[in-house]
Design a protein around this motif. Structure first.
Motif, PDB file in Angstrom:
ATOM      1  N   LEU A   1       7.283  56.139-102.106  1.00 42.53           N
ATOM      2  CA  LEU A   1       7.352  55.522-100.634  1.00 42.53           C
ATOM      3  C   LEU A   1       6.081  55.599-100.075  1.00 42.53           C
ATOM      4  CD1 LEU A   1       9.259  54.756 -98.474  1.00 42.53           C
ATOM      5  CD2 LEU A   1       9.743  57.300 -98.044  1.00 42.53           C
ATOM      6  N   ARG A   2       5.742  54.786 -99.518  1.00 39.86           N
ATOM      7  CA  ARG A   2       4.426  54.681 -98.721  1.00 39.86           C
ATOM      8  C   ARG A   2       4.529  54.705 -97.144  1.00 39.86           C
ATOM      9  NH1 ARG A   2       0.434  52.762-102.463  1.00 39.86           N
ATOM     10  NH2 ARG A   2      -0.644  51.503-101.093  1.00 39.86           N
ATOM     11  N   VAL A   3       3.937  55.497 -96.690  1.00 44.58           N
ATOM     12  CA  VAL A   3       4.377  55.749 -95.332  1.00 44.58           C
ATOM     13  C   VAL A   3       3.162  55.737 -94.399  1.00 44.58           C
ATOM     14  CG1 VAL A   3       5.035  57.734 -93.752  1.00 44.58           C
ATOM     15  CG2 VAL A   3       6.379  57.289 -95.916  1.00 44.58           C
ATOM     16  N   ARG A   4       3.061  55.331 -92.962  1.00 47.88           N
ATOM     17  CA  ARG A   4       2.150  55.299 -92.289  1.00 47.88           C
ATOM     18  C   ARG A   4       2.571  56.267 -91.017  1.00 47.88           C
ATOM     19  NH1 ARG A   4      -0.690  50.319 -88.864  1.00 47.88           N
ATOM     20  NH2 ARG A   4      -2.150  51.532 -87.668  1.00 47.88           N
ATOM     21  N   VAL A   5       1.677  57.203 -90.931  1.00 49.92           N
ATOM     22  CA  VAL A   5       1.663  58.464 -89.695  1.00 49.92           C
ATOM     23  C   VAL A   5       0.588  58.068 -88.587  1.00 49.92           C
ATOM     24  CG1 VAL A   5       1.740  60.637 -89.140  1.00 49.92           C
ATOM     25  CG2 VAL A   5       2.416  59.878 -91.429  1.00 49.92           C
ATOM     26  N   SER A   6       1.273  58.001 -87.406  1.00 48.81           N
ATOM     27  CA  SER A   6       0.181  57.656 -86.243  1.00 48.81           C
ATOM     28  C   SER A   6       0.474  58.792 -85.308  1.00 48.81           C
ATOM     29  CB  SER A   6       0.730  56.344 -85.552  1.00 48.81           C
ATOM     30  OG  SER A   6       0.331  55.442 -86.556  1.00 48.81           O
ATOM     31  N   ALA A   7      -0.235  59.347 -84.772  1.00 47.66           N
ATOM     32  CA  ALA A   7      -0.397  60.537 -83.806  1.00 47.66           C
ATOM     33  C   ALA A   7      -1.486  60.643 -82.844  1.00 47.66           C
ATOM     34  CB  ALA A   7      -0.192  61.892 -84.607  1.00 47.66           C
ATOM     35  N   PRO A   8      -0.846  61.044 -81.452  1.00 51.23           N
ATOM     36  CA  PRO A   8      -2.063  61.340 -80.511  1.00 51.23           C
ATOM     37  C   PRO A   8      -3.092  62.288 -80.793  1.00 51.23           C
ATOM     38  CG  PRO A   8       0.109  62.417 -79.692  1.00 51.23           C
ATOM     39  CD  PRO A   8       0.162  61.690 -81.282  1.00 51.23           C
ATOM     40  N   ALA A   9      -4.189  62.076 -80.490  1.00 52.86           N
ATOM     41  CA  ALA A   9      -5.334  62.895 -81.013  1.00 52.86           C
ATOM     42  C   ALA A   9      -5.298  64.339 -80.157  1.00 52.86           C
ATOM     43  CB  ALA A   9      -6.662  62.135 -80.690  1.00 52.86           C
ATOM     44  N   ALA A  10      -4.407  64.224 -79.048  1.00 46.76           N
ATOM     45  CA  ALA A  10      -4.393  65.524 -78.403  1.00 46.76           C
ATOM     46  C   ALA A  10      -2.914  65.911 -77.971  1.00 46.76           C
ATOM     47  CB  ALA A  10      -5.104  65.479 -77.069  1.00 46.76           C
ATOM     48  N   GLY A  11      -2.777  67.177 -77.595  1.00 45.52           N
ATOM     49  CA  GLY A  11      -1.403  67.489 -77.364  1.00 45.52           C
ATOM     50  C   GLY A  11      -0.843  68.381 -78.257  1.00 45.52           C
ATOM     51  N   ASP A  12       0.275  69.055 -77.945  1.00 44.12           N
ATOM     52  CA  ASP A  12       0.848  69.817 -78.911  1.00 44.12           C
ATOM     53  C   ASP A  12       2.471  69.846 -78.742  1.00 44.12           C
ATOM     54  OD1 ASP A  12      -1.224  71.514 -80.071  1.00 44.12           O
ATOM     55  OD2 ASP A  12      -1.410  72.470 -77.892  1.00 44.12           O
ATOM     56  N   ASP A  13       3.405  70.379 -79.639  1.00 44.17           N
ATOM     57  CA  ASP A  13       4.736  70.226 -79.589  1.00 44.17           C
ATOM     58  C   ASP A  13       5.349  68.603 -79.225  1.00 44.17           C
ATOM     59  OD1 ASP A  13       5.216  73.093 -79.624  1.00 44.17           O
ATOM     60  OD2 ASP A  13       4.697  72.902 -77.362  1.00 44.17           O
ATOM     61  N   LEU A  14       4.799  67.824 -80.306  1.00 40.55           N
ATOM     62  CA  LEU A  14       4.868  66.607 -80.218  1.00 40.55           C
ATOM     63  C   LEU A  14       6.066  66.052 -81.047  1.00 40.55           C
ATOM     64  CD1 LEU A  14       1.247  65.621 -81.566  1.00 40.55           C
ATOM     65  CD2 LEU A  14       1.857  65.615 -79.163  1.00 40.55           C
ATOM     66  N   PRO A  15       7.040  65.396 -80.253  1.00 40.72           N
ATOM     67  CA  PRO A  15       8.221  64.966 -80.647  1.00 40.72           C
ATOM     68  C   PRO A  15       8.161  63.746 -81.752  1.00 40.72           C
ATOM     69  CG  PRO A  15       7.820  63.872 -78.511  1.00 40.72           C
ATOM     70  CD  PRO A  15       6.664  65.088 -78.752  1.00 40.72           C
ATOM     71  N   ILE A  16       8.912  63.429 -82.489  1.00 37.39           N
ATOM     72  CA  ILE A  16       8.682  62.557 -83.780  1.00 37.39           C
ATOM     73  C   ILE A  16       9.685  61.374 -83.707  1.00 37.39           C
ATOM     74  CG2 ILE A  16       8.739  62.342 -86.151  1.00 37.39           C
ATOM     75  CD1 ILE A  16       8.542  65.495 -86.225  1.00 37.39           C
ATOM     76  N   VAL A  17       9.181  60.202 -83.992  1.00 36.20           N
ATOM     77  CA  VAL A  17      10.083  59.019 -84.143  1.00 36.20           C
ATOM     78  C   VAL A  17       9.738  58.407 -85.461  1.00 36.20           C
ATOM     79  CG1 VAL A  17      10.533  56.799 -83.247  1.00 36.20           C
ATOM     80  CG2 VAL A  17       9.776  58.458 -81.814  1.00 36.20           C
TER      81      VAL A  17
ATOM     82  N   VAL B   1      -2.731  64.153 -91.766  1.00 33.35           N
ATOM     83  CA  VAL B   1      -3.477  63.689 -90.746  1.00 33.35           C
ATOM     84  C   VAL B   1      -4.301  64.659 -90.432  1.00 33.35           C
ATOM     85  CG1 VAL B   1      -3.159  62.644 -88.444  1.00 33.35           C
ATOM     86  CG2 VAL B   1      -1.381  62.086 -90.092  1.00 33.35           C
ATOM     87  N   PRO B   2      -5.547  64.324 -90.253  1.00 31.14           N
ATOM     88  CA  PRO B   2      -6.640  65.550 -89.496  1.00 31.14           C
ATOM     89  C   PRO B   2      -6.399  65.808 -88.279  1.00 31.14           C
ATOM     90  CG  PRO B   2      -7.784  63.398 -90.721  1.00 31.14           C
ATOM     91  CD  PRO B   2      -6.045  63.089 -90.580  1.00 31.14           C
ATOM     92  N   GLY B   3      -6.075  67.228 -88.140  1.00 32.58           N
ATOM     93  CA  GLY B   3      -5.885  67.646 -86.817  1.00 32.58           C
ATOM     94  C   GLY B   3      -4.434  67.786 -86.374  1.00 32.58           C
ATOM     95  N   LEU B   4      -3.565  67.474 -87.305  1.00 32.10           N
ATOM     96  CA  LEU B   4      -2.140  67.383 -86.624  1.00 32.10           C
ATOM     97  C   LEU B   4      -1.369  68.683 -86.973  1.00 32.10           C
ATOM     98  CD1 LEU B   4       0.061  65.650 -85.383  1.00 32.10           C
ATOM     99  CD2 LEU B   4       0.596  64.744 -87.764  1.00 32.10           C
ATOM    100  N   GLY B   5      -2.062  69.385 -87.858  1.00 29.80           N
ATOM    101  CA  GLY B   5      -1.381  70.588 -88.225  1.00 29.80           C
ATOM    102  C   GLY B   5      -1.064  71.548 -87.216  1.00 29.80           C
ATOM    103  N   GLY B   6       0.285  71.979 -87.312  1.00 31.25           N
ATOM    104  CA  GLY B   6       0.985  72.882 -86.211  1.00 31.25           C
ATOM    105  C   GLY B   6       1.152  72.195 -84.957  1.00 31.25           C
TER     106      GLY B   6
END
Length: 309
Positions: free
Chosen positions: A31-47, A119-124
């Motif tokens: 399964l090939r997946v793309r992950v997009s995330a804001p570069a800033a912010g915490d407690d990020l909800p997921i879609v 994703v670089p910087g997404l941990g936690g």
């Protein structure tokens, strides 16, 4: 002036990684997946966003990019029906494509640790208590399965509960209605999995439908696409888009050929209303959704109308 009264948070740069590969034994393809995330912010909800038939992790930029720029982690699996996979029509997996799609979505949920680490910087920074499923067209049925929609499987001739308690809300865009006599003979022959029942789709959801989406798959006309709202129980809302066809103004991608009703204003409305709804349904804040409902409740806005039950 804010479209539909929704005041947005400031956009942030987006970090996007593709493909992230999840092992998928028994699927025939990883399964090939793309992950997009804001570069800033915490407690990020997921879609988790399910594409329409033939698309891929590269599609739906107008939604994925917008949601990610405004605080969501957006995860896009590439399903087996994607043109990028090139599955032959006579492949033995074809009758179960709908089911593989649902398994793809669950595999994403099971693989959040790996996806987060990719994703670089997404941990936690993920909020795993706030996860929504969204989908367009065939992807709407796929997302709906996680909300409690059931499909009469053309192979087993049974309905199965494939809902997932990790999913707290859904956005179903241009999603098919009832099967059976509501289908054209072509659809009944070629898409036997289009036999959904909505009676158990209890998870809160926003249904988005175009009033000019006259599907060649149904004999009923555009109102068929509102079935997921009218036939499901519980907390549901319906955004009816005036003049919209199946691509809803162009959500499937930037300048894609299948967009027959290109309308940047309509896409902007969908972006903002879905964003506000997701924040409301996931318990982040209610002001944006309240503003959207107030602005679009009476049907006088030229772009659309919202109703809820």
């Amino acid at each position: 002036m804010a479209v539909s009264g929704v005041v947005l948070t400031a956009p942030t740069p987006v970090v996007s990684v593709k493909p992230v590969v999840l092992e998928a034994p028994g699927r025939g393809e990883d399964l090939r997946v793309r992950v997009s995330a804001p570069a800033a912010g915490d407690d990020l909800p997921i879609v988790v966003l399910s594409h329409g038939f033939g698309s891929s992790l590269n599609g739906y930029g107008p939604l994925a990019d917008f949601w990610a720029a405004h605080g969501f982690v957006v995860i896009q699996p590439t399903h087996l029906d994607s043109r990028t996979v090139g599955l032959p029509q006579d492949d033995p997996r074809t009758p179960r494509l709908w089911r593989f799609r649902v398994e793809d979505m669950k595999r994403v949920l099971d693989g959040l640790d790996l996806l987060e680490a990719a994703v670089p910087g997404l941990g936690g920074r993920l909020d795993r208590t706030r996860i929504a499923a969204a989908g367009h067209s065939f992807g709407g049925q796929t997302a709906g399965n996680l909300l409690g929609l059931r499909v009469l499987d053309p192979v087993s001739k049974k309905e199965e509960d494939l809902s997932d308690a990790r999913i707290k809300a859904g956005v179903l865009l241009a999603t098919a209605g009832r099967g059976g006599a509501d289908l054209t003979p072509f659809a009944a022959e070629h898409f036997p999995f289009m036999n959904p029942s909505f009676e158990n789709m209890t998870t809160p959801a926003l249904v988005v439908a175009g009033d000019q989406d006259d599907s060649p798959l149904s004999v009923r006309g555009p109102e068929w696409l509102a079935d997921p709202y009218f036939l499901s129980p519980g907390d549901k809302s319906l955004l009816t888009l005036f003049g919209a066809e199946h691509s809803l103004g162009g959500i499937a991608g930037y300048e894609v050929q299948e967009t027959t009703d290109e309308n940047p204003e309509r896409v902007a409305l969908i972006q903002r209303v879905t964003w506000a709804y997701l924040r409301h349904a996931l318990g982040i804040e209610d002001a944006g959704w309240a503003a959207a409902r107030k602005a679009l409740s009476d049907g006088t806005d030229p772009l659309g109308r919202i109703e809820s039950k």
